[in-house]
Design an enzyme around this catalytic site. Structure first.
Site, mmCIF file in Angstrom:
data_model
loop_
_atom_site.group_PDB
_atom_site.id
_atom_site.type_symbol
_atom_site.label_atom_id
_atom_site.label_comp_id
_atom_site.label_asym_id
_atom_site.label_seq_id
_atom_site.Cartn_x
_atom_site.Cartn_y
_atom_site.Cartn_z
ATOM 1 N N SER A 32 -20.933 -16.086 -2.461
ATOM 2 C CA SER A 32 -20.549 -17.176 -2.359
ATOM 3 C C SER A 32 -19.758 -17.551 -0.196
ATOM 4 O O SER A 32 -18.796 -18.383 -0.089
ATOM 5 C CB SER A 32 -20.430 -18.668 -2.674
ATOM 6 O OG SER A 32 -21.188 -19.105 -3.114
ATOM 7 N N SER A 34 -15.406 -24.404 1.245
ATOM 8 C CA SER A 34 -16.210 -23.305 2.418
ATOM 9 C C SER A 34 -16.488 -24.025 3.638
ATOM 10 O O SER A 34 -15.987 -25.389 3.594
ATOM 11 C CB SER A 34 -17.075 -22.624 1.698
ATOM 12 O OG SER A 34 -18.004 -23.619 1.318
ATOM 13 N N THR A 35 -16.797 -22.781 4.274
ATOM 14 C CA THR A 35 -17.524 -23.676 5.537
ATOM 15 C C THR A 35 -19.216 -24.831 4.979
ATOM 16 O O THR A 35 -19.427 -25.181 5.923
ATOM 17 C CB THR A 35 -17.919 -22.755 7.048
ATOM 18 O OG1 THR A 35 -18.058 -21.731 5.740
ATOM 19 C CG2 THR A 35 -16.288 -22.190 7.238
ATOM 20 N N ARG A 56 -14.384 -15.187 -10.033
ATOM 21 C CA ARG A 56 -15.319 -16.273 -9.972
ATOM 22 C C ARG A 56 -14.994 -17.091 -11.255
ATOM 23 O O ARG A 56 -16.340 -16.280 -12.121
ATOM 24 C CB ARG A 56 -16.262 -15.940 -9.156
ATOM 25 C CG ARG A 56 -17.168 -17.093 -8.880
ATOM 26 C CD ARG A 56 -18.258 -17.500 -8.651
ATOM 27 N NE ARG A 56 -18.734 -18.102 -7.845
ATOM 28 C CZ ARG A 56 -19.729 -18.392 -6.787
ATOM 29 N NH1 ARG A 56 -19.443 -18.098 -5.795
ATOM 30 N NH2 ARG A 56 -20.172 -20.208 -6.567
ATOM 31 N N HIS A 63 -12.640 -32.246 -9.407
ATOM 32 C CA HIS A 63 -11.936 -32.084 -8.631
ATOM 33 C C HIS A 63 -10.372 -31.906 -8.718
ATOM 34 O O HIS A 63 -9.235 -31.614 -8.934
ATOM 35 C CB HIS A 63 -12.162 -32.409 -6.994
ATOM 36 C CG HIS A 63 -13.787 -32.183 -6.443
ATOM 37 N ND1 HIS A 63 -14.164 -30.796 -7.354
ATOM 38 C CD2 HIS A 63 -14.542 -32.763 -6.411
ATOM 39 C CE1 HIS A 63 -15.499 -30.799 -6.793
ATOM 40 N NE2 HIS A 63 -15.967 -31.548 -5.687
ATOM 41 N N ASN A 65 -19.249 -25.820 2.423
ATOM 42 C CA ASN A 65 -18.992 -27.316 1.406
ATOM 43 C C ASN A 65 -18.545 -28.540 3.007
ATOM 44 O O ASN A 65 -19.026 -29.691 1.636
ATOM 45 C CB ASN A 65 -17.969 -27.304 0.898
ATOM 46 C CG ASN A 65 -18.169 -26.385 -0.544
ATOM 47 O OD1 ASN A 65 -16.553 -25.907 -0.425
ATOM 48 N ND2 ASN A 65 -19.248 -25.856 -0.686
ATOM 49 N N ASN A 86 -16.225 -27.534 -10.951
ATOM 50 C CA ASN A 86 -15.285 -29.192 -11.169
ATOM 51 C C ASN A 86 -16.233 -29.911 -11.338
ATOM 52 O O ASN A 86 -16.670 -30.713 -12.119
ATOM 53 C CB ASN A 86 -14.923 -28.954 -10.261
ATOM 54 C CG ASN A 86 -13.614 -28.293 -9.671
ATOM 55 O OD1 ASN A 86 -13.315 -27.577 -10.769
ATOM 56 N ND2 ASN A 86 -13.058 -28.222 -8.695
ATOM 57 N N GLY A 87 -17.629 -30.057 -10.586
ATOM 58 C CA GLY A 87 -18.543 -30.627 -10.656
ATOM 59 C C GLY A 87 -19.205 -30.728 -12.092
ATOM 60 O O GLY A 87 -19.567 -31.793 -12.728
ATOM 61 N N ARG A 88 -19.216 -29.515 -12.499
ATOM 62 C CA ARG A 88 -20.092 -29.790 -14.195
ATOM 63 C C ARG A 88 -19.705 -29.830 -15.028
ATOM 64 O O ARG A 88 -19.828 -30.381 -15.855
ATOM 65 C CB ARG A 88 -20.756 -28.150 -14.043
ATOM 66 C CG ARG A 88 -21.828 -27.770 -13.358
ATOM 67 C CD ARG A 88 -22.519 -26.363 -13.170
ATOM 68 N NE ARG A 88 -21.800 -26.037 -12.182
ATOM 69 C CZ ARG A 88 -21.757 -24.761 -12.013
ATOM 70 N NH1 ARG A 88 -21.951 -23.618 -13.008
ATOM 71 N NH2 ARG A 88 -20.345 -24.143 -11.012
ATOM 72 N N ASP A 130 -14.695 -22.729 -8.800
ATOM 73 C CA ASP A 130 -15.900 -22.929 -9.174
ATOM 74 C C ASP A 130 -16.498 -23.807 -11.059
ATOM 75 O O ASP A 130 -16.224 -23.033 -11.242
ATOM 76 C CB ASP A 130 -16.871 -21.886 -8.826
ATOM 77 C CG ASP A 130 -18.401 -22.763 -8.585
ATOM 78 O OD1 ASP A 130 -18.026 -23.948 -8.494
ATOM 79 O OD2 ASP A 130 -19.551 -22.109 -8.859
#
Ligand code: IPE
Ligand code: IPE
Ligand code: MG
Length: 245
Positions: free
Chosen positions: A197, A66-67, A189, A38, A69, A23-25, A21
């Site tokens: 999550s 994830s489901t 994580r 990503h 996402n 990537n976006g930040r 977790d």
């Protein structure tokens, strides 16, 4: 002494699971679009996979999508799927060179056909590799996996193949996406959030949890070593008391 020397190879977790977790930040902090986070994250994937294989970890599960996402903006989902196709193509060599067997868990039928095709090809080509099992959790949700297992067990009962009084923890394990996937010993994580999550709910029942603020694109060998040393300094009692261990 380097951190590497402090890792006891006799006491490695048999199964490491990672929620990759941040990537976006990371991208935002660099002034880039989320998608470039990503892309940068794929380097961390390669380094982590190679390091785990080198030190002798037998099972590594990576949470890639994830489901939940699927609810992200369409463009981000599409780019993630494209990135998956190109990474699978590119990393086949890494997997062959390191004797790594790839499998996947999750609702595969929801993935675009290009991803399914590439995934099937890499799974097939690496099927006889022995050094490490690499499991990609793709379109995966822990609750979905448990609902799916429940439905499968119900069918067995309905058809008379199984008595409900004979259902055990083993029955549930046998009806998961990958019945051979062992219990998670260490769940890592990245990205600073301290939550699960909807990842591997059944398999993490007794996992040691390790959270780090390091964002996934910046996660390197030394961060993995730090997590392993932290893990090796814990006492896993499984309900017993110290003196019994
Ligand atoms: C993890 O990074 C990658 C996926 C969930 C696919 P994020 O994209 O969640 O990054 P943050 O959490 O927004 O920083
Ligand atoms: C979890 O990360 C899923 C993956 C890493 C693939 P998310 O970024 O989707 O999780 P939340 O939304 O913070 O719980
Ligand atoms: Mg996130």
């Amino acid at each position: 002494m380097s951190e590497e020397l402090q890792i006891n190879t006799e006491q490695l977790p048999n199964h490491i699971a990672i929620i990759m977790d941040g990537n976006g930040r990371w991208a935002k902090s660099q002034g880039f679009k989320r998608v470039s986070g990503h892309k940068k994250g794929t380097k961390a994937v390669r380094e982590t996979v190679e390091t785990c294989a080198e030190i002798g970890v037998k099972n590594l599960t990576l949470f890639a999508f994830s489901t939940e996402n699927w609810k992200r903006p369409k463009l981000e989902v599409r780019t993630l799927m494209e990135l998956l196709v190109s990474s699978l193509k590119k990393e086949l060599k890494t997997m062959m060179d390191n004797d790594i067997k790839l499998t996947a868990i999750g609702k595969k039928d929801l993935l675009p056909s290009s991803v399914q095709r590439e995934l099937d090809e890499v799974i097939q080509k690496t099927a006889n590799n022995k050094r490490m099992n690499l499991v990609l959790a793709l379109s995966y949700g822990g609750r979905e996996e448990l609902v799916r297992a429940t439905k499968r067990i119900s069918e067995l009962v309905k058809s008379g193949k199984l008595k409900s009084s004979d259902i055990t923890e083993g029955t549930l394990q046998e009806n998961l996406y990958n019945q051979e996937l062992p219990n998670v010993d260490l769940m890592i994580r990245t990205g600073g959030e301290e939550r699960v999550s909807n990842f591997l709910l059944w398999q993490i029942a007794y996992a040691e949890l390790y959270f780090t603020k390091t964002l996934w694109p910046e996660f390197r060998k030394e961060h993995l070593h730090k997590a392993l040393i932290n893990y090796q300094n814990r006492e896993r009692r499984f309900g017993k008391i110290s003196e019994q261990l």
